[in-house]
Design a protein around this motif. Structure first.
Motif, PDB file in Angstrom:
ATOM      1  N   LEU A 167      44.638  -9.902  -1.514  1.00  0.00           N
ATOM      2  CA  LEU A 167      44.670  -9.539  -0.100  1.00  0.00           C
ATOM      3  C   LEU A 167      44.022 -10.646   0.728  1.00  0.00           C
ATOM      4  CD1 LEU A 167      45.230  -7.611   2.199  1.00  0.00           C
ATOM      5  CD2 LEU A 167      43.134  -6.374   1.623  1.00  0.00           C
ATOM      6  N   PRO A 168      44.837 -11.529   1.317  1.00  0.00           N
ATOM      7  CA  PRO A 168      44.278 -12.573   2.178  1.00  0.00           C
ATOM      8  C   PRO A 168      43.909 -12.007   3.552  1.00  0.00           C
ATOM      9  CG  PRO A 168      46.667 -12.784   2.099  1.00  0.00           C
ATOM     10  CD  PRO A 168      46.310 -11.617   1.206  1.00  0.00           C
ATOM     11  N   THR A 169      42.770 -12.408   4.064  1.00  0.00           N
ATOM     12  CA  THR A 169      42.357 -11.979   5.399  1.00  0.00           C
ATOM     13  C   THR A 169      41.905 -13.200   6.193  1.00  0.00           C
ATOM     14  OG1 THR A 169      40.005 -11.573   4.895  1.00  0.00           O
ATOM     15  CG2 THR A 169      41.559  -9.783   4.411  1.00  0.00           C
ATOM     16  N   TYR A 170      41.980 -13.072   7.524  1.00  0.00           N
ATOM     17  CA  TYR A 170      41.677 -14.204   8.397  1.00  0.00           C
ATOM     18  C   TYR A 170      40.835 -13.763   9.592  1.00  0.00           C
ATOM     19  CZ  TYR A 170      45.597 -16.002   5.708  1.00  0.00           C
ATOM     20  OH  TYR A 170      46.428 -16.360   4.681  1.00  0.00           O
ATOM     21  N   LEU A 232      53.321 -11.880   1.371  1.00  0.00           N
ATOM     22  CA  LEU A 232      51.937 -11.410   1.489  1.00  0.00           C
ATOM     23  C   LEU A 232      51.778 -10.541   2.728  1.00  0.00           C
ATOM     24  CD1 LEU A 232      50.135 -14.768   0.593  1.00  0.00           C
ATOM     25  CD2 LEU A 232      50.285 -12.716  -0.836  1.00  0.00           C
ATOM     26  N   ARG A 233      50.851  -9.608   2.653  1.00  0.00           N
ATOM     27  CA  ARG A 233      50.555  -8.709   3.769  1.00  0.00           C
ATOM     28  C   ARG A 233      49.087  -8.880   4.161  1.00  0.00           C
ATOM     29  NH1 ARG A 233      54.426  -7.540   6.573  1.00  0.00           N
ATOM     30  NH2 ARG A 233      53.358  -5.676   7.358  1.00  0.00           N
ATOM     31  N   PRO A 234      48.782  -9.916   4.929  1.00  0.00           N
ATOM     32  CA  PRO A 234      47.383 -10.215   5.262  1.00  0.00           C
ATOM     33  C   PRO A 234      46.812  -9.303   6.335  1.00  0.00           C
ATOM     34  CG  PRO A 234      48.812 -11.729   6.397  1.00  0.00           C
ATOM     35  CD  PRO A 234      49.705 -10.895   5.527  1.00  0.00           C
ATOM     36  N   ARG A 235      45.517  -9.437   6.560  1.00  0.00           N
ATOM     37  CA  ARG A 235      44.812  -8.773   7.661  1.00  0.00           C
ATOM     38  C   ARG A 235      44.236  -9.865   8.564  1.00  0.00           C
ATOM     39  NH1 ARG A 235      46.705  -5.297   4.733  1.00  0.00           N
ATOM     40  NH2 ARG A 235      45.756  -3.353   4.042  1.00  0.00           N
ATOM     41  N   TYR A 236      44.320  -9.641   9.886  1.00  0.00           N
ATOM     42  CA  TYR A 236      43.765 -10.580  10.861  1.00  0.00           C
ATOM     43  C   TYR A 236      42.695  -9.875  11.696  1.00  0.00           C
ATOM     44  CZ  TYR A 236      47.335 -14.216  10.203  1.00  0.00           C
ATOM     45  OH  TYR A 236      48.130 -15.217   9.689  1.00  0.00           O
ATOM     46  N   PHE A 237      41.618 -10.597  11.982  1.00  0.00           N
ATOM     47  CA  PHE A 237      40.537 -10.055  12.798  1.00  0.00           C
ATOM     48  C   PHE A 237      40.267 -11.018  13.955  1.00  0.00           C
ATOM     49  CE2 PHE A 237      40.119  -8.428   8.537  1.00  0.00           C
ATOM     50  CZ  PHE A 237      39.990  -7.072   8.751  1.00  0.00           C
ATOM     51  N   PHE A 238      40.389 -10.496  15.182  1.00  0.00           N
ATOM     52  CA  PHE A 238      40.273 -11.325  16.375  1.00  0.00           C
ATOM     53  C   PHE A 238      38.955 -11.095  17.100  1.00  0.00           C
ATOM     54  CE2 PHE A 238      44.806 -11.368  15.618  1.00  0.00           C
ATOM     55  CZ  PHE A 238      45.182 -12.661  15.993  1.00  0.00           C
ATOM     56  N   LEU A 239      38.324 -12.207  17.492  1.00  0.00           N
ATOM     57  CA  LEU A 239      37.084 -12.185  18.263  1.00  0.00           C
ATOM     58  C   LEU A 239      37.440 -12.170  19.748  1.00  0.00           C
ATOM     59  CD1 LEU A 239      33.956 -12.477  18.248  1.00  0.00           C
ATOM     60  CD2 LEU A 239      34.291 -14.944  18.245  1.00  0.00           C
ATOM     61  N   ASN A 398      41.880  -6.125 -13.201  1.00  0.00           N
ATOM     62  CA  ASN A 398      42.914  -5.515 -12.351  1.00  0.00           C
ATOM     63  C   ASN A 398      42.351  -5.047 -11.019  1.00  0.00           C
ATOM     64  OD1 ASN A 398      45.098  -5.764 -14.241  1.00  0.00           O
ATOM     65  ND2 ASN A 398      44.169  -4.114 -15.418  1.00  0.00           N
ATOM     66  N   GLY A 399      41.505  -5.879 -10.435  1.00  0.00           N
ATOM     67  CA  GLY A 399      40.872  -5.532  -9.172  1.00  0.00           C
ATOM     68  C   GLY A 399      41.625  -6.070  -7.963  1.00  0.00           C
ATOM     69  N   THR A 400      40.967  -5.974  -6.812  1.00  0.00           N
ATOM     70  CA  THR A 400      41.521  -6.470  -5.557  1.00  0.00           C
ATOM     71  C   THR A 400      40.731  -7.690  -5.125  1.00  0.00           C
ATOM     72  OG1 THR A 400      42.215  -4.255  -4.860  1.00  0.00           O
ATOM     73  CG2 THR A 400      41.979  -5.919  -3.140  1.00  0.00           C
ATOM     74  N   MET A 401      41.402  -8.834  -5.045  1.00  0.00           N
ATOM     75  CA  MET A 401      40.743 -10.063  -4.612  1.00  0.00           C
ATOM     76  C   MET A 401      40.976 -10.263  -3.124  1.00  0.00           C
ATOM     77  SD  MET A 401      41.228 -14.023  -5.794  1.00  0.00           S
ATOM     78  CE  MET A 401      40.120 -15.280  -5.119  1.00  0.00           C
ATOM     79  N   ILE A 402      39.889 -10.222  -2.359  1.00  0.00           N
ATOM     80  CA  ILE A 402      39.969 -10.404  -0.913  1.00  0.00           C
ATOM     81  C   ILE A 402      39.302 -11.720  -0.539  1.00  0.00           C
ATOM     82  CG2 ILE A 402      39.347  -9.466   1.341  1.00  0.00           C
ATOM     83  CD1 ILE A 402      39.357  -6.683   0.081  1.00  0.00           C
ATOM     84  N   THR A 403      40.036 -12.557   0.166  1.00  0.00           N
ATOM     85  CA  THR A 403      39.514 -13.840   0.626  1.00  0.00           C
ATOM     86  C   THR A 403      39.457 -13.859   2.146  1.00  0.00           C
ATOM     87  OG1 THR A 403      41.742 -14.798   0.622  1.00  0.00           O
ATOM     88  CG2 THR A 403      40.403 -15.099  -1.372  1.00  0.00           C
ATOM     89  N   ILE A 404      38.576 -14.699   2.677  1.00  0.00           N
ATOM     90  CA  ILE A 404      38.491 -14.917   4.123  1.00  0.00           C
ATOM     91  C   ILE A 404      38.749 -16.392   4.404  1.00  0.00           C
ATOM     92  CG2 ILE A 404      37.080 -14.806   6.207  1.00  0.00           C
ATOM     93  CD1 ILE A 404      35.333 -12.721   4.864  1.00  0.00           C
ATOM     94  N   TRP A 405      39.716 -16.639   5.276  1.00  0.00           N
ATOM     95  CA  TRP A 405      39.943 -17.984   5.781  1.00  0.00           C
ATOM     96  C   TRP A 405      40.009 -17.911   7.302  1.00  0.00           C
ATOM     97  CZ3 TRP A 405      41.047 -22.916   3.498  1.00  0.00           C
ATOM     98  CH2 TRP A 405      40.816 -22.944   2.112  1.00  0.00           C
ATOM     99  N   HIS A 406      39.897 -19.066   7.942  1.00  0.00           N
ATOM    100  CA  HIS A 406      39.968 -19.168   9.390  1.00  0.00           C
ATOM    101  C   HIS A 406      41.115 -20.106   9.767  1.00  0.00           C
ATOM    102  CE1 HIS A 406      35.829 -17.951   8.522  1.00  0.00           C
ATOM    103  NE2 HIS A 406      35.743 -17.486   9.762  1.00  0.00           N
TER     104      HIS A 406
END
Length: 435
Positions: A167-170, A232-239, A398-406
């Motif tokens: 799960l990629p997140t940004y 991929l189905r990423p998540r985005y977080f906006f400031l 068999n877990g969930t790998m979550i990364t944070i990129w910008h």
């Protein structure tokens, strides 16, 4: 699966629910010994008394039966290559329920502790760091061993293994480097470049502002292409701070260019709020930022990640619940990579003071590129190896790998040269394995 305990507490219900979900089984808790003996499902005896040899027995540590938050005496030991604590008797050499609860509840963060320069819980305090298991999802490792032990004791017990998930997140802290900023910010930056004699950057800034070249932080098309390529189905977080500050360097939310980016992403992906540094100390500001994001997207805002990974237990999580946040992606450290809660699975936050499981689902991340770059001083190649390590240990359980990129790292700013390439290399490598 039936679990017997002479006393059923909120803590026990919580951790049994988590374990059952990870095992893919329904679970019944009972304090009735006869009901337990007559159960047809696999049985776990969680009591000081060894009832029957056929039952899986875990002799409990007192933690799940306490109603206070007190310093726990913890001595770690090794068994079959695993770090364990809360040593006890039974079919396991430790109380897996109590130990997992201690880590998931972030029990140590409820106790008096040292804070880092940003006012956050310092990772150096943690048991995981001190005992050397910060870089592995220890709870998932335990559960893998627990599954094997249950199968050995009860051959008819079937386990439903989960699948590895990436799960990629940004975090979009600063949507553009030069464009769409207030004139005084660009003027101030220009003056600094003049003083430093940074003529190359001055020309670069002028070319971007004159629409001769793309803004170096504008990596959105590239990111979209990557996601489409690998489905991929990423998540985005906006400031969306209404005014800028030392730690809030975002494009102001009134800018049409930023609103267009948010709308575009909300149409493709899950979009959440990245609360500003200022709103971390002001509940009214936080609510306003959520309202702004909801107005732009036309959707309810139910997910968040704290800016600078700045949060305090229990205050921040209680505030999230109050404003309607259902999912939070902040469970990790903002100064070192690893598993803050020692787990690679989503889990509900447990409020230790109120002794209740809450509705807030926490998604723990294990890797953030800013930690590699700013804190650990890694090169792109070292960061790639670090990401590969986390992929390896999460995939093994068999877990969930979550990364944070910008977006800043994935653009064309010379400061982050090589980082876009290693991210693409990493994503391609792991997704090719999933085919």
């Amino acid at each position: 699966m039936t679990v017997y305990s002479p006393s059923i507490t909120s803590r026990l219900r919580y951790i049994c629910g988590f374990v059952a979900n990870e095992l893919g089984h329904s679970l019944t808790l009972t304090d009735n010994k006869e009901e337990f003996r007559n159960a047809s499902s696999p049985r776990i005896n969680y009591s000081p008394e060894h009832i029957e040899e056929a039952n899986f027995w875990i002799k409990p540590h007192p933690l799940l039966f306490e109603k206070t938050i007190t310093q726990q005496h913890i001595e770690c030991f090794e068994k079959n290559g695993h770090t364990l604590f809360f040593k006890t008797e039974g079919d396991l050499p430790f109380d897996i329920f109590a130990a997992a609860f201690y880590l998931l509840s972030r029990y140590e963060e409820w106790l008096p502790h040292q804070k880092d320069i940003y006012g956050r819980y310092a990772y150096e305090n943690s048991l995981a760091f001190k005992e050397g298991f910060l870089n592995i999802p220890l709870i998932n490792d335990w559960l893998q061993h627990f599954k094997d032990s249950l199968r050995g004791k009860t051959p008819s017990f079937t386990i439903h293994d989960s699948r590895f998930t990436f799960l990629p997140t940004y975090d979009i802290d600063e949507a553009f480097s030069f464009r769409h900023k207030e004139w005084k910010r660009n003027t101030g930056a220009t003056v600094k470049d003049l003083i430093k004699g940074n003529w190359k950057r001055l020309k670069f800034r002028r070319d971007v502002l004159n629409n001769k070249t793309k803004d170096p932080f504008d990596s959105y098309e590239w990111m979209n292409a990557l996601h489409q390529r690998f489905q991929l189905r990423p998540r985005y977080f906006f400031l969306l701070a209404e005014r800028t500050g030392q730690y809030d360097r975002n494009i102001l939310p009134g800018q049409q260019a930023l609103r267009a980016i948010i709308k575009d992403h909300a149409g493709k992906y899950v979009v959440g709020i990245h609360p500003s540094w200022q709103s971390g100390d002001d509940a009214g500001l936080f609510s306003k930022e959520i309202e702004t994001l909801s107005t732009i997207t036309g959707k309810a805002v139910v997910s968040s990640r704290q800016h600078f990974i700045r949060f305090t237990i229990p205050q921040t999580y209680r505030q999230l619940i109050l404003v309607g946040i259902k999912e939070d992606y902040s469970m990790g450290y903002g100064s070192i990579n690893g598993f803050r809660a020692s787990v690679a699975s989503p889990f509900y936050w447990y409020d230790l003071e109120k002794e209740e499981q809450t509705s807030l689902l926490l998604y723990p991340f294990c890797y953030m590129e800013a930690n590699s770059f700013f804190e650990q001083k890694f090169s792109p190649q070292q960061a790639l190896e670090e990401m590969r390590h986390y992929h390896k240990v999460v995939k093994a359980v068999n877990g969930t790998m979550i990364t944070i990129w910008h977006n800043t790292f994935l653009g064309t700013d010379p400061l982050f040269e090589g980082w876009r390439e290693v991210y693409e290399q990493f994503v391609k490598g792991i997704m090719d394995q999933e085919v």
